[in-house]
Design an enzyme around this catalytic site. Sequence first.
Site, PDB file in Angstrom:
ATOM      1  N   LYS A   1       0.698  -4.388  24.427  1.00 61.05           N
ATOM      2  CA  LYS A   1       1.300  -4.408  23.104  1.00 61.05           C
ATOM      3  C   LYS A   1       1.493  -5.852  22.688  1.00 61.05           C
ATOM      4  CE  LYS A   1       5.983  -3.923  21.011  1.00 61.05           C
ATOM      5  NZ  LYS A   1       5.701  -3.309  19.981  1.00 61.05           N
TER       6      LYS A   1
ATOM      7  N   GLY B   1      14.904   5.521   5.621  1.00 66.04           N
ATOM      8  CA  GLY B   1      16.378   4.946   6.470  1.00 66.04           C
ATOM      9  C   GLY B   1      15.982   3.656   7.130  1.00 66.04           C
TER      10      GLY B   1
ATOM     11  N   GLU C   1      19.691   1.172   9.491  1.00 64.53           N
ATOM     12  CA  GLU C   1      19.434   1.410  10.955  1.00 64.53           C
ATOM     13  C   GLU C   1      19.147   0.282  11.859  1.00 64.53           C
ATOM     14  OE1 GLU C   1      16.581   4.577  11.592  1.00 64.53           O
ATOM     15  OE2 GLU C   1      16.990   5.524   9.609  1.00 64.53           O
TER      16      GLU C   1
ATOM     17  N   ARG D   1       2.646   0.122  19.083  1.00 60.15           N
ATOM     18  CA  ARG D   1       3.964   1.007  19.206  1.00 60.15           C
ATOM     19  C   ARG D   1       4.113   1.634  20.197  1.00 60.15           C
ATOM     20  NH1 ARG D   1       7.173  -2.043  15.910  1.00 60.15           N
ATOM     21  NH2 ARG D   1       5.842  -3.126  14.611  1.00 60.15           N
TER      22      ARG D   1
ATOM     23  N   HIS E   1      13.581  14.944   6.637  1.00 60.74           N
ATOM     24  CA  HIS E   1      12.332  14.122   6.444  1.00 60.74           C
ATOM     25  C   HIS E   1      11.373  14.382   7.435  1.00 60.74           C
ATOM     26  CE1 HIS E   1       9.400  10.456   6.458  1.00 60.74           C
ATOM     27  NE2 HIS E   1       9.970  10.282   7.866  1.00 60.74           N
TER      28      HIS E   1
ATOM     29  N   CYS F   1       7.240  13.211   8.596  1.00 61.87           N
ATOM     30  CA  CYS F   1       6.285  12.244   8.432  1.00 61.87           C
ATOM     31  C   CYS F   1       4.729  13.105   8.618  1.00 61.87           C
ATOM     32  CB  CYS F   1       6.217  10.962   9.332  1.00 61.87           C
ATOM     33  SG  CYS F   1       7.686  10.707  10.228  1.00 61.87           S
TER      34      CYS F   1
ATOM     35  N   HIS G   1       6.801  27.776   5.439  1.00 57.28           N
ATOM     36  CA  HIS G   1       8.263  28.718   5.415  1.00 57.28           C
ATOM     37  C   HIS G   1       9.079  28.219   6.365  1.00 57.28           C
ATOM     38  CE1 HIS G   1       5.006  31.355   3.622  1.00 57.28           C
ATOM     39  NE2 HIS G   1       5.825  31.712   2.749  1.00 57.28           N
TER      40      HIS G   1
ATOM     41  N   HIS H   1       2.493   2.772   7.608  1.00 55.12           N
ATOM     42  CA  HIS H   1       2.026   2.314   9.074  1.00 55.12           C
ATOM     43  C   HIS H   1       1.155   1.026   8.783  1.00 55.12           C
ATOM     44  CE1 HIS H   1       2.854   6.650   9.679  1.00 55.12           C
ATOM     45  NE2 HIS H   1       3.291   6.141  10.710  1.00 55.12           N
TER      46      HIS H   1
HETATM   47  C1  LIG Z   1       8.676   7.296  13.484  1.00 54.34           C
HETATM   48  N1  LIG Z   1       8.112   7.404  14.900  1.00 54.34           N
HETATM   49  C2  LIG Z   1       8.650   7.616  15.920  1.00 54.34           C
HETATM   50  C3  LIG Z   1       7.957   8.398  16.875  1.00 54.34           C
HETATM   51  N2  LIG Z   1       8.772   8.518  18.117  1.00 54.34           N
HETATM   52  C4  LIG Z   1       9.881   7.968  18.257  1.00 54.34           C
HETATM   53  N3  LIG Z   1      10.487   8.084  19.436  1.00 54.34           N
HETATM   54  N4  LIG Z   1      10.641   7.086  17.527  1.00 54.34           N
HETATM   55  C5  LIG Z   1       9.702   6.888  16.277  1.00 54.34           C
HETATM   56  O1  LIG Z   1      10.408   6.074  15.169  1.00 54.34           O
HETATM   57  N5  LIG Z   1       6.979   8.988  16.664  1.00 54.34           N
HETATM   58  C6  LIG Z   1       6.261   8.944  15.484  1.00 54.34           C
HETATM   59  C7  LIG Z   1       6.700   7.824  14.518  1.00 54.34           C
HETATM   60  C8  LIG Z   1       5.642   6.761  14.671  1.00 54.34           C
HETATM   61  N6  LIG Z   1       5.801   6.056  15.954  1.00 54.34           N
HETATM   62  C9  LIG Z   1       6.629   5.066  16.331  1.00 54.34           C
HETATM   63  C10 LIG Z   1       6.857   4.754  17.733  1.00 54.34           C
HETATM   64  C11 LIG Z   1       7.383   3.496  17.993  1.00 54.34           C
HETATM   65  C12 LIG Z   1       7.697   2.681  16.657  1.00 54.34           C
HETATM   66  C13 LIG Z   1       8.157   1.245  17.408  1.00 54.34           C
HETATM   67  O2  LIG Z   1       8.541   0.583  16.433  1.00 54.34           O
HETATM   68  N7  LIG Z   1       8.361   1.036  18.597  1.00 54.34           N
HETATM   69  C14 LIG Z   1       9.032  -0.189  18.997  1.00 54.34           C
HETATM   70  C15 LIG Z   1       9.906  -0.257  20.104  1.00 54.34           C
HETATM   71  C16 LIG Z   1      11.214   0.234  19.519  1.00 54.34           C
HETATM   72  C17 LIG Z   1      12.437  -0.064  20.673  1.00 54.34           C
HETATM   73  O3  LIG Z   1      12.791   0.708  21.196  1.00 54.34           O
HETATM   74  N8  LIG Z   1      12.777  -1.267  20.522  1.00 54.34           N
HETATM   75  C18 LIG Z   1      13.912  -1.833  21.261  1.00 54.34           C
HETATM   76  C19 LIG Z   1      13.389  -2.772  22.400  1.00 54.34           C
HETATM   77  C20 LIG Z   1      12.841  -3.865  21.437  1.00 54.34           C
HETATM   78  C21 LIG Z   1      12.110  -5.046  22.526  1.00 54.34           C
HETATM   79  O4  LIG Z   1      10.871  -4.973  22.729  1.00 54.34           O
HETATM   80  N9  LIG Z   1      12.960  -5.763  22.977  1.00 54.34           N
HETATM   81  C22 LIG Z   1      12.206  -6.933  23.922  1.00 54.34           C
HETATM   82  C23 LIG Z   1      13.364  -7.865  23.814  1.00 54.34           C
HETATM   83  C24 LIG Z   1      13.517  -8.617  22.654  1.00 54.34           C
HETATM   84  C25 LIG Z   1      12.733  -9.598  21.943  1.00 54.34           C
HETATM   85  O5  LIG Z   1      12.673 -10.793  22.164  1.00 54.34           O
HETATM   86  O6  LIG Z   1      12.060  -9.034  21.150  1.00 54.34           O
HETATM   87  C26 LIG Z   1      11.983  -6.461  25.364  1.00 54.34           C
HETATM   88  O7  LIG Z   1      12.746  -5.381  25.460  1.00 54.34           O
HETATM   89  O8  LIG Z   1      11.217  -6.957  25.793  1.00 54.34           O
HETATM   90  C27 LIG Z   1      15.150  -2.493  20.338  1.00 54.34           C
HETATM   91  O9  LIG Z   1      14.787  -2.656  19.376  1.00 54.34           O
HETATM   92  O10 LIG Z   1      16.140  -3.084  20.892  1.00 54.34           O
HETATM   93  C28 LIG Z   1       7.856  -1.040  19.311  1.00 54.34           C
HETATM   94  O11 LIG Z   1       7.702  -2.479  19.076  1.00 54.34           O
HETATM   95  O12 LIG Z   1       6.843  -0.669  19.741  1.00 54.34           O
HETATM   96  C29 LIG Z   1       7.507   3.067  15.617  1.00 54.34           C
HETATM   97  C30 LIG Z   1       6.948   4.013  15.147  1.00 54.34           C
HETATM   98  N1  LIG Z   2      15.008   7.607   9.803  1.00 55.01           N
HETATM   99  C1  LIG Z   2      13.904   7.059  10.306  1.00 55.01           C
HETATM  100  C2  LIG Z   2      12.758   7.973  10.364  1.00 55.01           C
HETATM  101  C3  LIG Z   2      11.559   7.853  10.773  1.00 55.01           C
HETATM  102  S1  LIG Z   2      10.565   9.151  11.077  1.00 55.01           S
HETATM  103  C4  LIG Z   2      13.371   5.850   9.869  1.00 55.01           C
HETATM  104  O1  LIG Z   2      13.608   5.598   8.669  1.00 55.01           O
HETATM  105  O2  LIG Z   2      12.716   5.041  10.800  1.00 55.01           O
HETATM  106 ZN   LIG Z   3       9.097   9.239   9.597  1.00 51.19          ZN
END
Ligand SMILES: CN1c2c(nc(N)[nH]c2=O)NC[C@@H]1CNc1ccc(C(=O)N[C@@H](CCC(=O)N[C@@H](CCC(=O)N[C@@H](CCC(=O)O)C(=O)O)C(=O)O)C(=O)O)cc1
Ligand SMILES: N[C@@H](CCS)C(=O)O
Ligand SMILES: [Zn+2]
Length: 766
Positions: free
Chosen positions: A19, A441, A493, A524, A651, A653, A662, A704
């Site tokens: 990542k 959101g 959020e 992600r 919501h 996606c 249904h 996305h």
């Molecule tokens: C909407 N979607 C989601 C799905 N599943 C989920 N569980 N959540 C979702 O929102 N599935 C379908 C869709 C599309 N999928 C995703 C999946 C993941 C993300 C996303 O944005 N992921 C982030 C990580 C989010 C998170 O947990 N962040 C934490 C940790 C942040 C971090 O990396 N911290 C660093 C230190 C800080 C820094 O210096 O940056 C670390 O730990 O090293 C947080 O915010 O606290 C991602 O980046 O992958 C979106 C859609």
């Molecule tokens: N409320 C969430 C839905 C993602 S599926 C958002 O806005 O990220």
């Molecule tokens: Zn969504």
Amino acid sequence: MVQSAILGFPRMGVNRDLKKATEAYWGGKISQADLLAEAKRLRLAHWKIQQDAGVDVIPSNDFALYDHVLNQIQDFGAVPPRYTKDGLDLVDQYFAMGRGHQKNGIDVPSLEMVKWFDSNYHYVKPTLQNGQTFKLADEPKAVAAFNEAKEAGIKTRPVLVGPVSFLHLGKADRDQTVDPIDLLDALLPVYEQLLVKLKEAGAETVQIDEPTLVFDLPAKSKAAFKPAYEKLASLGDKIPKLVFTTYFGDIVHNLDVLPKDVYAVHVDLVRNPEQLDEVIGALGPNTILSAGVVDGRNIWKTNFKRAIETVETAVQKLGKDRVIAATSSSLLHTPHTLASEKKLDAEIADWFSFASEKAVEIATIAKAVTEGPAAVREQLEANAKSLQARASSSRTNDPKVKDRQSKVTDADYKRKSEFPTRISLQQKKLNLPLFPTTTIGSFPQTKEIRLQRNRFTKGEITEAEYDKFIEKEIEENVKIQEELDLDVFVHGEPERNDMVQFFGERLDGYAFTTHAWVQSYGSRCVRPPIIVGDISRPAPMTVKESKYAVSVSKKPMKGMLTGPVTCLRWSFPRDDVHQSVQAEQLALALRDEVVDLQNAGVGVIQVDEPALREGLPLRAGKERTAYLDWAVKAFRLSTAGVEDDTQIHSHFCYSEFQDFFHAIAALDADVLSIENSKSDAKLLKVFVDEAYPRHIGPGVYDIHSPRVPSEQEIKDRIQEMLAHLKPEQLWIDPDCGLKTRQWKETKEALVNLVNAAKAFRAQYSK
Ligand SMILES: CN1c2c(nc(N)[nH]c2=O)NC[C@@H]1CNc1ccc(C(=O)N[C@@H](CCC(=O)N[C@@H](CCC(=O)N[C@@H](CCC(=O)O)C(=O)O)C(=O)O)C(=O)O)cc1
Ligand SMILES: N[C@@H](CCS)C(=O)O
Ligand SMILES: [Zn+2]
């Protein structure tokens, strides 16, 4: 001897290294050569982990910079012309298909990305043209990866998505009419060439994934298996031996097309252990069975006794040399290693097994069957002890939760009045214009937000300081929405790390991790919390932030919750209690949250259920009916406690509504926002055909991708929607939350969205 095999390994690395490298490359911070070097380092590290665990069959070509289906789209020359015309190099062309490209005068949106079966992983859809031709890349990734491992002294089994699944999982490009499966004859020569190259490189076997065999397939796709595999079989020794691989379901209903002359057939015996006898009965006379007995989709320690019994049952029928012990699917869906979890309670940590530990498990199981239990006595005893400890732990059982569940009545699932009464009371309160605009959101999770949360988690700032920071973010978000002139606001959020993990961390019955990341799409990742026991809500979870947002906003503020089914599906669920029971527990916890939000002055509450569709059993039938029954009930139980004038939104996606309409309608949500931007507006027809009576916001642009949609593009989308939906029921919104986007593109896109909505409002108010 019984060999051990892994079907695929997580790609991200122990610290989400992939990542970090891809995002650094996209941000111009590292070169392409650096990115490719990091990818190579990760592949080697992952092969080594599996080799050190004693695994006999290690996969290659399971790695991808973005997605493994996208790898094949590119290597098979199935790249739509819009990605080839600008002369992007192969890596940038690849990412352009995955995430769009809007730079240096090039402007191309990404290909459609959809759920990989019923998982939270997303793949890029092969998007095919009329008269599509295929051409194998000069340096196919499968061959390169096999050679790379070979040079490191590791013999691997390359993984390919099989021809029928590749086509069945694809679609015709916009304005094209081709039925992908009709392209089989055109596609097969590319497989032949690739397999020949792999054989020449030294590959003895190839894992050819045909997971679509678990579906109820249309006749044409089903009929494609026989000719495809007869053709490949006719190549004899010119190609490696094929391991025909299925997972995530049973294949009993499709055994008539199971190829007889493949080297091995893999089936998922974690999901469907009952298929064992019938599958064995349908194998060719020399075909090997690859028995998937270590769960690729969950994190619970494997029950060695049960897994070994299953493998031994197969051995009794086929002999030791005709059975492989394997993971049920790729381990892509599990985190990298339990060893990174320094903060997990020791009692609970002993119940888990992540990808690296599963590698050891599968090797142990194979050894137990090959050499007899005495060879692994210590491991078997430790495993039995751990399973016993979990089964008898008081931490899994909460009598108060069970008591509340026993008191749920039919009335708890129903709103006080029907929709027409509700919507007029809501409208009186909210006073919204025609074509109301809102967002889903989340607003961009900036570097600064993540940094402050990280500092708070590490104890470097106090809770009060973190809360102040979040309040400032909310205020800023409200100000931006005022400037944009949106109609229904969100707080954005900022306090949430993830829409499921956040709730897991606030509910009793959950355990959560620090490093257990799983790839969701591209770069992600998610860190699914783990349901270990009965779930309840010790205190309100979102009220503080939403109440603050209401206090600083002059417009209606939408409260934001993740629904019970999505919380369940995007967590690692318990495997000792039916999922309907876990969903009901989550629903009761959320019901209290919904009512608390309402009582705190939040008049609009969105309960997101994007995973409701993904949970639908893959085959039609009574399992599907049962799932829909408990899933819909869970949503209704979580939302029906409110007054009529509180507006409930939901919501989704994912937009495959045909087999699902249904259930969506039965949720009885006042307003639905759905993903629609990449799909055909024809999908909306189902809402017309079924006379959907409530309000709906089919997303007008794809979030996305960083690409900004023009006002005209959005207007065109709205116009298409109006062919299917009434103006009074249409909301204008993006197709998902904006957390993955930057502010610059977010604002630009939302300006265009609001202007487009206003133009239609003016037109229809005349
Ligand atoms: C909407 N979607 C989601 C799905 N599943 C989920 N569980 N959540 C979702 O929102 N599935 C379908 C869709 C599309 N999928 C995703 C999946 C993941 C993300 C996303 O944005 N992921 C982030 C990580 C989010 C998170 O947990 N962040 C934490 C940790 C942040 C971090 O990396 N911290 C660093 C230190 C800080 C820094 O210096 O940056 C670390 O730990 O090293 C947080 O915010 O606290 C991602 O980046 O992958 C979106 C859609
Ligand atoms: N409320 C969430 C839905 C993602 S599926 C958002 O806005 O990220
Ligand atoms: Zn969504």
